[in-house]
Design a protein around this motif. Structure first.
Motif, short mmCIF file in Angstrom:
data_model
loop_
_atom_site.label_atom_id
_atom_site.label_comp_id
_atom_site.label_asym_id
_atom_site.label_seq_id
_atom_site.Cartn_x
_atom_site.Cartn_y
_atom_site.Cartn_z
N ASP A 119 -4.59 -0.11 14.88
CA ASP A 119 -4.43 1.16 14.20
C ASP A 119 -4.29 0.93 12.70
OD1 ASP A 119 -1.58 0.97 13.38
OD2 ASP A 119 -1.25 0.95 15.55
N PHE A 120 -4.51 1.99 11.95
CA PHE A 120 -4.31 1.93 10.49
C PHE A 120 -4.04 3.35 10.00
CE2 PHE A 120 -8.87 2.48 11.21
CZ PHE A 120 -9.20 3.52 10.35
N VAL A 121 -3.57 3.44 8.76
CA VAL A 121 -3.21 4.76 8.23
C VAL A 121 -4.09 5.08 7.02
CG1 VAL A 121 -1.35 6.06 7.09
CG2 VAL A 121 -0.82 4.57 9.04
N VAL A 122 -4.57 6.32 6.95
CA VAL A 122 -5.26 6.79 5.74
C VAL A 122 -4.47 7.97 5.17
CG1 VAL A 122 -7.66 6.04 6.06
CG2 VAL A 122 -6.86 8.05 7.25
N THR A 123 -4.52 8.11 3.86
CA THR A 123 -3.66 9.10 3.22
C THR A 123 -4.36 10.46 3.12
OG1 THR A 123 -4.47 8.45 1.05
CG2 THR A 123 -2.49 7.33 1.86
N HIS A 124 -4.92 10.92 4.24
CA HIS A 124 -5.54 12.25 4.30
C HIS A 124 -5.12 12.89 5.61
CE1 HIS A 124 -8.13 11.44 0.84
NE2 HIS A 124 -8.26 10.22 1.35
N PRO A 125 -5.05 14.23 5.66
CA PRO A 125 -4.58 14.90 6.87
C PRO A 125 -5.53 14.67 8.05
CG PRO A 125 -4.73 16.43 5.02
CD PRO A 125 -5.37 15.16 4.57
N PRO A 126 -5.02 14.72 9.28
CA PRO A 126 -5.84 14.42 10.46
C PRO A 126 -7.11 15.28 10.56
CG PRO A 126 -3.52 14.53 11.07
CD PRO A 126 -3.60 14.93 9.64
N ARG A 127 -7.01 16.55 10.29
CA ARG A 127 -8.19 17.42 10.43
C ARG A 127 -9.30 16.97 9.49
NH1 ARG A 127 -10.24 20.00 14.35
NH2 ARG A 127 -8.13 20.56 14.97
N ARG A 128 -8.92 16.59 8.29
CA ARG A 128 -9.92 16.15 7.31
C ARG A 128 -10.60 14.85 7.80
NH1 ARG A 128 -9.21 15.47 1.08
NH2 ARG A 128 -11.40 15.15 0.55
N VAL A 129 -9.78 13.95 8.34
CA VAL A 129 -10.34 12.68 8.83
C VAL A 129 -11.25 12.95 10.02
CG1 VAL A 129 -9.77 10.42 9.82
CG2 VAL A 129 -8.31 11.39 8.03
N GLY B 126 2.23 14.93 8.34
CA GLY B 126 0.93 15.59 8.37
C GLY B 126 0.08 15.35 7.14
N ALA B 127 0.65 14.70 6.12
CA ALA B 127 -0.13 14.45 4.90
C ALA B 127 -1.08 13.26 5.10
CB ALA B 127 0.81 14.17 3.73
N ALA B 128 -0.77 12.42 6.06
CA ALA B 128 -1.59 11.23 6.33
C ALA B 128 -1.95 11.18 7.81
CB ALA B 128 -0.83 9.98 5.92
N THR B 129 -2.82 10.23 8.16
CA THR B 129 -3.28 10.10 9.55
C THR B 129 -3.17 8.66 10.01
OG1 THR B 129 -4.90 11.84 9.14
CG2 THR B 129 -5.26 10.46 11.09
N ARG B 130 -2.56 8.49 11.18
CA ARG B 130 -2.62 7.17 11.81
C ARG B 130 -3.83 7.19 12.74
NH1 ARG B 130 0.24 2.81 12.26
NH2 ARG B 130 1.95 3.77 11.10
#
Ligand code: FES
Ligand code: FES
Length: 400
Positions: free
Chosen positions: A214-224, A310-314
């Motif tokens: 897994d990894f994290v990106v600094t964008h909300p899940p819906r956007r990803v 919610g600001a980021a996505t795992r």
């Protein structure tokens, strides 16, 4: 209970299902000319003829040979090609300890029968699955070359196929084919022949290896999740991947990888499934590389989980794959895991940039490839660093 023909003799025996053919021959029939080196299908020492075709007896179950015809080096005493090869091996000093020699002779016999002309490059490629610990390769190549050249000069032509009557590995086709056998057909054989075949024809399969990360990106899940719907954009984040055609539910393209000394370009198609409700998805694909005669079937499952309120996505995902052919010999689990580690880090970094509207470094550089050697280099460097850190840490803790 199995019944088979070994060196022209009918044999019936009861064997444990886990006994491989080489052990069965050596321990059960005292045919010790079949040698065992790696017992992993890599060194070729255990090569024999199964239904007239060279096969590795260390990775062939004896029970799978029920009804087959097995010929070991002992059964080839009077074989005219082996007689010529034995003389040539002696003349050209093609053996030292002789441990690899039975397997070498049987593999060489196949080349003598099939190669139209004596061509060193083809001989080297043909013998690349047989390793000699004494490294007598030059003499071995010279010996095989001389036998092929002499036979062609005498007007003995090459035989197309040389014993190959059916598709599939040597010894296949003896078992009763049941519906469950058909359902369990290996992924390598299940690859659709052309990219124009419907993506839905890609069957589900049970991967032999599954790696979870897994990894994290600094964008909300819906956007990803929306970004993951743009297949060419996602492929652009993955070094070595390119897409030639895509629809929401399928894609065609290529993945280039390098593992050990082998480079491969897997061209294939993939089926894409997405579930907006659970922000999850699955990509199932199959591809072939003609040059290394390798094929793979793979599956990526992902799920997007909110992080940082919610600001980021795992992004949690699993990669499952099965690999067949030459590349499989170099795809040691540790090396593949390290490759996935690097791939994940590159993908996460490129994904972050792409969603932020910044172009990716990896694709800007032109010819990205998933390079197992580069990964291996990094891993070794990291292990050396770790060793010295422990050494220094150990001595300083001793002083305090
Ligand atoms: S012992 Fe079978 S390939 Fe090495
Ligand atoms: S001659 Fe010794 S391993 Fe080949």
């Amino acid at each position: 209970m199995i019944a088979l023909i070994v060196n022209a003799r009918h044999v019936r025996a009861t064997v444990e299902p886990r006994t491989h053919l080489a052990d069965f021959l050596r321990d059960g029939l005292n045919l010790t000319g079949t040698h065992l080196g790696c017992e992993h299908g890599v060194c070729g020492a255990c090569t024999l003829l199964l239904d007239g075709v060279p096969a590795r007896s260390c990775i062939t179950y004896a029970v799978a040979c029920d009804g087959a015809e097995v010929t070991t080096i002992e059964g080839l005493d009077d074989d005219e090609v082996i007689v010529e090869l034995r003389a040539a091996f002696t003349r050209e000093h093609a053996l030292q300890c002789g441990y690899c020699t039975p397997g070498m002779l049987i593999a060489a016999r196949d080349l003598v029968l099939r190669l139209p002309v004596a061509d060193d490059r083809s001989i080297r490629i043909g013998m690349s699955g047989n390793l000699c610990r004494c490294t007598g390769y030059v003499g071995i190549i010279r010996a095989i070359h001389s036998v092929i050249a002499a036979r062609r000069a005498r007007g003995v032509t090459a035989i197309a196929g040389a014993g190959r009557q059916a598709l599939g590995p040597a010894g296949s086709g003896h078992g009763d084919e049941t519906p469950s056998d058909q359902a369990a057909e290996t992924p390598a054989q299940a690859v659709p022949a052309t990219a124009s075949d419907a993506a839905t024809s890609i069957p589900d399969f049970k991967p032999e290896t599954v790696i979870e990360r897994d990894f994290v990106v600094t964008h909300p899940p819906r956007r990803v999740f929306d970004f993951f719907g743009d297949i060419p954009a996602v492929a652009a984040c993955l070094p070595g991947a390119s897409v030639s055609a895509s629809k929401p539910d399928r894609a065609e393209g290529e993945v280039r990888v390098k593992l050990g000394p082998i480079s491969a370009s897997f061209a294939g198609i993939a089926r894409i499934e997405r579930d907006p409700a659970s922000l999850s998805g699955r990509i199932v694909g199959a591809g072939n590389d003609r040059r290394s005669r390798s094929s793979t079937q793979g599956e990526i499952r992902y799920r997007l989980v909110p992080a940082d309120q919610g600001a980021a996505t795992r992004v949690t995902f699993s990669i499952g794959y099965s690999l067949r052919g030459m590349l499989a010999q170099f795809a040691r689990p540790g090396l593949v895991r390290d490759l996935v580690e690097r791939m994940t880090a590159d993908f996460a970094r490129n994904l972050e940039r792409a969603i932020s509207g910044v172009s990716s470094d990896d694709h800007a550089s032109g010819e990205p490839v998933l390079d197992g050697f580069a990964v291996l280099g990094d891993v070794l460097r990291e292990r050396v660093r770790h060793f010295f850190r422990r050494l220094i840490g150990g001595s300083s803790s001793g002083e305090t």
